[in-house]
Structure formats: structure tokens, C-alpha cells
Design a protein around this motif. Structure first.
Motif, PDB file in Angstrom:
ATOM      1  N   HIS A 157     -42.790  15.564   5.138  1.00 10.27           N
ATOM      2  CA  HIS A 157     -41.320  15.578   5.081  1.00 10.27           C
ATOM      3  C   HIS A 157     -40.718  14.255   5.549  1.00 10.27           C
ATOM      4  N   ARG A 204     -43.699  24.587   0.872  1.00  6.10           N
ATOM      5  CA  ARG A 204     -42.493  24.505   0.041  1.00  6.10           C
ATOM      6  C   ARG A 204     -41.303  23.995   0.857  1.00  6.10           C
ATOM      7  N   MET A 205     -41.208  24.405   2.114  1.00  5.56           N
ATOM      8  CA  MET A 205     -40.073  23.981   2.943  1.00  5.56           C
ATOM      9  C   MET A 205     -40.083  22.488   3.223  1.00  5.56           C
ATOM     10  N   GLN A 219     -41.793  20.031   1.307  1.00  5.62           N
ATOM     11  CA  GLN A 219     -41.978  19.136   0.166  1.00  5.62           C
ATOM     12  C   GLN A 219     -40.654  18.549  -0.291  1.00  5.62           C
ATOM     13  N   GLY A 270     -37.261  20.317  -0.626  1.00  2.00           N
ATOM     14  CA  GLY A 270     -37.248  21.478   0.256  1.00  2.00           C
ATOM     15  C   GLY A 270     -36.235  21.294   1.375  1.00  2.00           C
ATOM     16  N   SER A 281     -37.244  18.556   3.987  1.00  2.00           N
ATOM     17  CA  SER A 281     -37.615  17.240   3.477  1.00  2.00           C
ATOM     18  C   SER A 281     -36.638  16.168   3.945  1.00  2.00           C
TER      19      SER A 281
END
Length: 78
Positions: A6, A60-61, A63, A66, A69
């Protein structure tokens, strides 16, 4: 395993201690022993790792695109 994705490479290369706080690193993965090793590695380097649990939802959070990020968060900064 997903960890630290991130943040930009520039931020990851800087001192993780800022204003008395530690730069947050998000970690997610499905292999508990491997995740523990990565968390220990980042802790030892001065970061503040946060376990986002499994790779699907946690990955997913953090990337690109997300909700986590690009956020440069500090734990315990003064």
C-alpha cells in the motif's frame, strides 16, 4: 502473502520511525507461519505491522484502488 504494497517504494525506503511513531505496514496472507515471519521482520525493522487476516479480503484492501492503498499511517506519533 501481501505486505507493504500500500506504500510507495520511496516511503518503504525511508526511516520507519517518524515523529516518535512507527510507519504502519499492512500484512495479509493465508499461511500463518509465513505471515508471522513477515510480521516479525517488519517489527524488527521498526515498522508497525497490522494483520489484515486472509489474502483475499486483506489483500484487496491494500492493493491499488483499495481503501488502504497509498495511506501513510503512523502509530504512536506525537
Amino acid at each position: 502473502m501481501k505486505a507493504g504494497s500500500h506504500l510507495s517504494a520511496e516511503l518503504l525506503g525511508q526511516d520507519p520511525i517518524v515523529s516518535g511513531g512507527r510507519r504502519v505496514i499492512f500484512v495479509s496472507g493465508d499461511n500463518a507461519p509465513a505471515k508471522r515471519a513477515i510480521i516479525d521482520l517488519f517489527n524488527g525493522a521498526g515498522f508497525y505491522p497490522i494483520d489484515l487476516r486472509d489474502l483475499v479480503s486483506g489483500g484487496r484492501m491494500q492493493q491499488l484502488g483499495g481503501p488502504l492503498s497509498g495511506h501513510n499511517l503512523l502509530e504512536g506519533a506525537t
